[in-house]
Design an enzyme around this catalytic site. Structure first.
Site, PDB file in Angstrom:
ATOM      1  N   CYS A 190      -4.836   2.330  -3.650  1.00 38.13           N
ATOM      2  CA  CYS A 190      -3.541   3.198  -3.121  1.00 38.13           C
ATOM      3  C   CYS A 190      -2.320   2.157  -3.012  1.00 38.13           C
ATOM      4  CB  CYS A 190      -3.704   3.504  -1.392  1.00 38.13           C
ATOM      5  SG  CYS A 190      -4.957   4.656  -1.017  1.00 38.13           S
ATOM      6  N   ASP A 210       3.426  -4.147   8.423  1.00 36.97           N
ATOM      7  CA  ASP A 210       2.298  -3.400   8.214  1.00 36.97           C
ATOM      8  C   ASP A 210       1.000  -4.440   8.219  1.00 36.97           C
ATOM      9  OD1 ASP A 210       0.105  -2.135   7.590  1.00 36.97           O
ATOM     10  OD2 ASP A 210       0.821  -1.304   5.738  1.00 36.97           O
ATOM     11  N   GLN A 256      -4.252  -4.626   7.334  1.00 41.04           N
ATOM     12  CA  GLN A 256      -5.406  -5.352   6.826  1.00 41.04           C
ATOM     13  C   GLN A 256      -5.530  -6.972   7.769  1.00 41.04           C
ATOM     14  OE1 GLN A 256      -7.563  -4.787   4.468  1.00 41.04           O
ATOM     15  NE2 GLN A 256      -6.590  -2.822   4.062  1.00 41.04           N
ATOM     16  N   HIS A 290       0.858  -1.156   0.121  1.00 37.77           N
ATOM     17  CA  HIS A 290       0.273  -0.010  -0.178  1.00 37.77           C
ATOM     18  C   HIS A 290       0.863   1.285   0.114  1.00 37.77           C
ATOM     19  CE1 HIS A 290      -2.932   2.972   1.854  1.00 37.77           C
ATOM     20  NE2 HIS A 290      -3.852   1.970   1.503  1.00 37.77           N
ATOM     21  N   LYS A 337      -9.925  -0.166  11.004  1.00 31.27           N
ATOM     22  CA  LYS A 337     -10.249  -1.427  10.421  1.00 31.27           C
ATOM     23  C   LYS A 337     -10.423  -2.438  11.288  1.00 31.27           C
ATOM     24  CE  LYS A 337      -7.020  -0.014   6.421  1.00 31.27           C
ATOM     25  NZ  LYS A 337      -7.900   0.663   5.510  1.00 31.27           N
TER      26      LYS A 337
END
Length: 401
Positions: free
Chosen positions: A359, A197, A200, A120, A223
């Site tokens: 993105c 990261d 998600q 991303h 999220k």
């Protein structure tokens, strides 16, 4: 048997969307919030809002206790070794920028930063800009056709000049879980710092940062069924100590005069200014909510729903999935049809999906597409949502063809 979500009733926003004729399939962008999170936000404001840490009065003490309780909950949720390893930020994007600026002093011209081709923009641009500022080399680890980081090519590209490795656990485009542990170990053998990261990934099951072995881990509240404007930065204690302060103001000062100042260590030293007090407290409520769920039941529901999604999409001639998604989402294009046109017709039928480059423009360029439609799922989605999607998709494709 119809696949029904037993948790759907916990999310009042879905009732409002249902009343508007909307089917929400965009949880990878942001998730709906359970009633418990809304109650926590209202309780903070209606019960007497106050700033944290600096006040001796009752409202301030009460707010501080609730705020710091979330730090304890996040410590348990991520299995950090210490509550002092959890820093509150405004989101995963700010966490990654904090790292890029806070670690800048450790790099020299010619050093390398390794990322994957699936990142991303939030886990690309901070490192890209750091590389430009310090004359570094940004190394992009290629993917297999399925969407995995190619292990052989990664092994050849992570080497003695690698000073930092930054990878997403779960792609927001490909829906593919990455096996980051071997890559983390390889990078650390060369003395590199490692960043994961988890924006998600963290919503689809508990993540154990100690088991991962990474130096830093980032994720966002919104999220994770919590409010927006809040994020978590985990940093191993010794790794946090290597960060330089990147924002300055109240809260983070130990001593200051007109000419110099000394600063608190992490985490408070990295939390300059008034934090998102209500948001952090409500994130704690979201973590409480998730703790109460049967995690195995959630995982089974999401897996069954995802299988149903893929099967339904693949029935349409000319529809092409991007990669081979494991969970949570699917991105697709349809031969001969502009994704924007298709998304418009879905929107007109009340189907809330996302279209564009998500993105991750360099990734879509590598895949040879200008844009794609993304369907993403939360634990509150059920078979009815997918049937509405499939019916709307069939009508839209028939019209466009």
């Amino acid at each position: 048997m119809t696949l029904i979500s037993p948790w759907r009733a916990d999310f009042p926003g879905l009732r409002a969307l249902d009343a508007d004729g909307q089917t929400y399939l965009d949880s990878a962008a942001t998730a709906q919030k359970p009633q418990a999170v809304l109650d926590a936000l209202l309780a903070y404001y209606a019960g007497g809002a106050a700033n944290v840490h600096r006040a001796q009065h009752l409202p301030g003490e009460r707010a501080t206790r609730a705020f710091e309780a979330t730090r304890d909950k996040a410590t348990r949720w991520l299995n950090a070794a210490s509550r002092d390893e959890i820093v509150f930020t405004r989101g995963a994007t700010e966490s990654l920028n904090l790292l890029a600026y806070g670690l800048e002093h450790l790099f020299m011209a010619g050093d390398e930063i390794a990322i994957s081709a699936a990142e991303h923009h939030a886990n690309l641009l901070p490192w890209q800009q750091l590389a430009a500022r310090k004359s570094l080399k940004l190394v992009v680890l290629p993917l297999t056709p399925a969407g995995d980081i190619d292990p052989q090519q990664a092994a050849a590209l992570i080497g003695p000049r690698t000073r930092l490795l930054a990878l997403s656990q779960l792609s927001n485009v490909l829906g593919r879980w990455q096996d980051v542990q071997p890559l983390i170990r390889q990078a650390q053998k060369h003395g590199a710092l490692t960043v994961v990261d988890g924006a998600q990934a963290v919503v689809h099951g508990r993540q154990d940062v100690q088991a991962l072995g990474c130096d830093f881990y980032v994720c966002s509240s919104h999220k994770l069924y919590g409010p927006d404007g809040v994020g978590l930065l985990y940093g191993r204690r010794d790794a946090l100590q290597r960060l330089r302060h990147w924002q300055f103001g109240g809260e983070m000062v130990q001593q200051a005069d007109y000419h110099a100042a000394t600063f608190r260590p992490a985490p408070l030293g990295l939390e300059a200014g008034t934090p998102a007090v209500s948001g952090v407290i409500a994130l704690g409520a979201a973590l409480d909510y998730l703790e109460r769920l049967d995690a195995a039941a959630v995982s089974r529901h999401e897996a069954a729903l995802h299988r149903m999604l893929l099967e339904g999409l693949q029935r349409h001639e000319g529809l092409r999935l991007l990669g081979e998604p494991h969970t949570a989402l699917a991105c697709f294009t349809v031969d001969g049809i502009h994704s924007g046109d298709l998304a418009h017709l879905l929107t007109e039928q009340g189907i809330a999906v996302r279209v564009g480059h998500h993105c991750a423009m360099p990734l879509l360029q590598r895949l040879g597409v200008n844009g794609a439609i993304r369907v993403s799922l939360g634990l509150y989605n059920d078979e009815t949502d997918l049937q509405r999607l499939f019916a709307a998709l069939g009508k839209a494709l028939e019209l466009l063809r």
